[in-house]
Enzyme design. Structure first.
Site, PDB file in Angstrom:
ATOM      1  N   ASP A  24       0.819  -1.216   0.000  1.00 47.63           N
ATOM      2  CA  ASP A  24       0.000   0.000   0.000  1.00 47.63           C
ATOM      3  C   ASP A  24       0.851   1.264   0.000  1.00 47.63           C
ATOM      4  OD1 ASP A  24      -2.300   1.465   0.039  1.00 47.63           O
ATOM      5  OD2 ASP A  24      -2.704   1.188   2.166  1.00 47.63           O
ATOM      6  N   ASN A  72     -10.403  -3.378  -6.453  1.00 50.39           N
ATOM      7  CA  ASN A  72      -9.561  -2.437  -7.212  1.00 50.39           C
ATOM      8  C   ASN A  72     -10.065  -2.124  -8.624  1.00 50.39           C
ATOM      9  OD1 ASN A  72      -6.416  -3.535  -5.715  1.00 50.39           O
ATOM     10  ND2 ASN A  72      -7.710  -1.786  -5.176  1.00 50.39           N
TER      11      ASN A  72
HETATM   12  C1  FPP Z   1      -1.947  -0.060  -3.309  1.00 47.07           C
HETATM   13  O1  FPP Z   1      -1.444   1.273  -3.284  1.00 47.07           O
HETATM   14  C2  FPP Z   1      -1.377  -0.788  -4.437  1.00 47.07           C
HETATM   15  C3  FPP Z   1      -2.103  -1.419  -5.409  1.00 47.07           C
HETATM   16  C4  FPP Z   1      -3.575  -1.422  -5.424  1.00 47.07           C
HETATM   17  C5  FPP Z   1      -1.425  -2.097  -6.547  1.00 47.07           C
HETATM   18  C6  FPP Z   1      -0.154  -2.828  -6.231  1.00 47.07           C
HETATM   19  C7  FPP Z   1       0.500  -3.197  -7.499  1.00 47.07           C
HETATM   20  C8  FPP Z   1       1.816  -3.225  -7.739  1.00 47.07           C
HETATM   21  C9  FPP Z   1       2.833  -2.993  -6.699  1.00 47.07           C
HETATM   22  C10 FPP Z   1       2.331  -3.471  -9.117  1.00 47.07           C
HETATM   23  C11 FPP Z   1       1.889  -4.711  -9.809  1.00 47.07           C
HETATM   24  C12 FPP Z   1       2.178  -5.950  -9.081  1.00 47.07           C
HETATM   25  C13 FPP Z   1       3.182  -6.801  -9.298  1.00 47.07           C
HETATM   26  C14 FPP Z   1       3.286  -7.990  -8.443  1.00 47.07           C
HETATM   27  C15 FPP Z   1       4.217  -6.637 -10.319  1.00 47.07           C
HETATM   28  P1  FPP Z   1      -2.465   2.478  -3.525  1.00 47.07           P
HETATM   29  O2  FPP Z   1      -2.557   2.706  -4.989  1.00 47.07           O
HETATM   30  O3  FPP Z   1      -3.759   2.162  -2.853  1.00 47.07           O
HETATM   31  O4  FPP Z   1      -1.730   3.651  -2.821  1.00 47.07           O
HETATM   32  P2  FPP Z   1      -2.419   4.882  -2.080  1.00 47.07           P
HETATM   33  O5  FPP Z   1      -3.136   4.310  -0.890  1.00 47.07           O
HETATM   34  O6  FPP Z   1      -1.272   5.722  -1.686  1.00 47.07           O
HETATM   35  O7  FPP Z   1      -3.339   5.539  -3.055  1.00 47.07           O
END
Ligand code: FPP
Length: 243
Positions: A24, A72
Site C-alpha cells: 500500500d 480495485n
Molecule cells: C496499493 O497502493 C497498491 C495497489 C492497489 C497495486 C499494487 C500493485 C503493484 C505494486 C504493481 C503490480 C504488481 C506486481 C506484483 C508486479 P495504492 O494505490 O492504494 O496507494 P495509495 O493508498 O497511496 O493511493
C-alpha cells in the site's frame, strides 16, 4: 502457528513461515513527487521484486503479496490497465525467480483476467511447481470474502450431488477449498503506508496472524524494514509464546 528458526537475522530470531504483504501507498508515493499514480505502482513493483528475494534470503517459506483486490476494479481504467501491464511484465520476469528455486502461485478469481495473462499464470505455476526454496504467492483479483464464497459454492455443489453430507463440512474441508489450499495460515501481515486494516486480505487464513504496521510507503519499503518486521514478530512471540 508453525515457524522455523534461522540464523540469518541473528541467533534467536523466529522467522514466520508465511508472511502476507499489503503493498500500500504507491499512489501517495507518486503524488508526493507530482507524478501520475502509475509511477508509484511501477516503483512498487520494483520493491516487490527486491522484497521477495530478501524474504527467501532470510528463510521465509511462503510470502503472499496483495497486488490487486476484487475492489480495485473501481479505480480509473487507466490505473487498472497500468497495474495489469506491470503484472504481465513481471510475469515474464518472474521466470527469473524460477532460477532461484522459487515456486510461484496465484490466488484470486482469474476468470476476469485477460486470457493471455491467465495462460501465462498457468504456465508459470506449472513450470515452478517442484521448486522448494520458497513459495511466492501473488494475490490478483483476490478478495477474502470472494474466496470464502467460492469455497462454500464448491462444497454446496458436492453436498447437492451427494458426494458429501453436511456433517462432512469441517474447517479442514473449507480450508482445502480456498485458493490457498495447502498453503499454511499466514503468521505475520505487514501493511505499510500508515493504514491499519486488513482490506479483505486472507481473512480466513489470518485468524491467528500478528500484524505489523509502518508509515513507510510501499515503494520506500526496504530490506531493513522487512528485517525489522520479522524481529518485531519474533519479540512478540518471545513474550507471549513461551512457557
Ligand atoms: C496499493 O497502493 C497498491 C495497489 C492497489 C497495486 C499494487 C500493485 C503493484 C505494486 C504493481 C503490480 C504488481 C506486481 C506484483 C508486479 P495504492 O494505490 O492504494 O496507494 P495509495 O493508498 O497511496 O493511493
Amino acid at each position: 502457528m508453525s515457524k522455523v528458526t534461522q540464523g540469518v537475522l541473528g541467533e534467536d530470531i523466529i522467522v514466520p513461515k508465511h508472511v502476507g504483504v499489503i503493498m500500500d501507498g504507491n499512489g501517495r508515493w507518486a503524488k508526493k513527487r507530482g507524478l501520475p499514480r502509475k509511477f508509484g505502482h511501477r516503483e512498487g513493483a520494483k520493491t516487490f521484486r527486491a522484497i521477495a528475494r530478501h524474504a527467501k534470503a532470510i528463510g521465509i517459506s511462503y510470502i503472499t503479496f496483495y497486488a490487486f483486490s476484487t475492489e480495485n476494479w473501481k479505480r480509473p481504467k487507466d490505473e487498472v490497465n497500468a497495474i495489469m501491464d506491470l503484472f504481465e511484465k513481471y510475469l515474464d520476469e518472474v521466470r527469473d525467480f524460477m532460477d532461484e528455486n522459487i515456486r510461484v502461485r496465484f490466488i484470486g478469481d482469474r476468470s476476469m483476467l485477460n486470457p493471455r495473462l491467465q495462460e501465462k499464470m498457468k504456465n508459470v505455476e506449472e513450470d515452478s511447481k517442484d521448486f522448494d526454496a520458497m513459495t511466492l504467492i501473488l494475490a490478483i483479483n483476490y478478495g477474502g470474502r470472494d474466496e470464502i464464497t467460492h469455497a462454500v459454492k464448491n462444497i454446496a455443489d458436492e453436498v447437492a450431488s451427494g458426494k458429501l453430507s453436511p456433517s462432512d463440512v469441517t474447517e479442514n474441508l473449507i480450508q482445502n477449498n480456498l485458493y490457498t489450499e495447502e498453503i499454511p495460515d499466514v503468521d505475520l501481515i505487514i501493511r505499510p503506508s500508515g493504514e491499519q486494516r486488513l482490506s479483505n486480505f486472507l481473512i480466513w487464513q489470518a485468524a491467528y496472524a500478528e500484524y505489523y504496521f509502518t508509515n513507510i510507503l510501499w515503494p520506500d519499503f526496504g530490506k531493513k524494514d522487512l528485517d525489522k518486521a520479522i524481529i518485531t514478530f519474533s519479540e512478540r512471540n518471545r513474550r507471549f509464546g513461551g512457557i
